[in-house]
Write a protein that holds these residues in place. Sequence first.
Motif, PDB file in Angstrom:
ATOM      1  N   GLN A   1      45.488  18.972  75.964  1.00 55.19           N
ATOM      2  CA  GLN A   1      44.094  18.552  76.114  1.00 55.19           C
ATOM      3  C   GLN A   1      43.146  19.689  75.737  1.00 55.19           C
ATOM      4  O   GLN A   1      42.158  19.465  75.034  1.00 55.19           O
ATOM      5  CB  GLN A   1      43.831  18.089  77.557  1.00 55.19           C
ATOM      6  CG  GLN A   1      42.469  17.460  77.760  1.00 55.19           C
ATOM      7  CD  GLN A   1      42.283  16.206  76.924  1.00 55.19           C
ATOM      8  OE1 GLN A   1      43.181  15.387  76.763  1.00 55.19           O
ATOM      9  NE2 GLN A   1      41.103  16.059  76.353  1.00 55.19           N
TER      10      GLN A   1
ATOM     11  N   LYS B   1      38.180  19.776  68.433  1.00 50.31           N
ATOM     12  CA  LYS B   1      36.995  18.933  68.273  1.00 50.31           C
ATOM     13  C   LYS B   1      35.748  19.805  68.145  1.00 50.31           C
ATOM     14  O   LYS B   1      34.857  19.518  67.366  1.00 50.31           O
ATOM     15  CB  LYS B   1      36.835  17.982  69.454  1.00 50.31           C
ATOM     16  CG  LYS B   1      37.783  16.819  69.433  1.00 50.31           C
ATOM     17  CD  LYS B   1      37.544  15.910  70.629  1.00 50.31           C
ATOM     18  CE  LYS B   1      38.554  14.784  70.660  1.00 50.31           C
ATOM     19  NZ  LYS B   1      38.373  13.943  71.846  1.00 50.31           N
TER      20      LYS B   1
ATOM     21  N   ASN C   1      40.424  19.591  72.697  1.00 53.76           N
ATOM     22  CA  ASN C   1      39.007  19.906  72.935  1.00 53.76           C
ATOM     23  C   ASN C   1      38.548  21.061  72.051  1.00 53.76           C
ATOM     24  O   ASN C   1      37.442  21.034  71.516  1.00 53.76           O
ATOM     25  CB  ASN C   1      38.764  20.255  74.400  1.00 53.76           C
ATOM     26  CG  ASN C   1      38.937  19.048  75.299  1.00 53.76           C
ATOM     27  OD1 ASN C   1      38.909  17.903  74.853  1.00 53.76           O
ATOM     28  ND2 ASN C   1      39.130  19.302  76.587  1.00 53.76           N
TER      29      ASN C   1
END
Length: 174
Positions: A154, A161, A158
């Motif tokens: 995760q 992105k 993140n």
Amino acid sequence: MADKVTPDISLGGSEQNMNREELAAVSKAVAALSQEDRDLLAAVQESPFRLTTAEQFLEFEKNVDCFVLEPDVKTLEDLGWEYLDEKLTIHLTDDLRAAIDSTPFGRRALEEDRGCFTSRGYLFPTDDAWQHDRPQAKEDRKPSIKERLEQSKQEFRNKNKAQAPHKGKSEPEL
């Protein structure tokens, strides 16, 4: 049931902080103890280690190993002989025993043990940890490998992105 649970066990005033249900539970727990454990509890209640809460009385049976009571040791002299018997590797003749003052050894043992004398004998605490009936609050649990892997994935997503190039012009033309 004013200040005693059984004729030989004093609650040492802690009963004033207990409600009726707690007093009944403590009375039942003390009554269920063996005579040896009741003697130990009575000695504990005469000592600086006295129990003060209903919870401690209810847990006492599981924690009898937290204390040692030596009923035959009533004086510093007795304690000194116990100390010498434990520490010496030679047998003392009666003449040698007569020449030794065991009281200073008793004082030494009293200090080392953090013990005290009671009407029931010599009492000292052990290094055993007190066992509680209720589960202790868990310390911060270490995440499992699977949880750490998911967390890393995760965080990676993140991060990507945030760094992904935007479509269109990224810088103004000069």
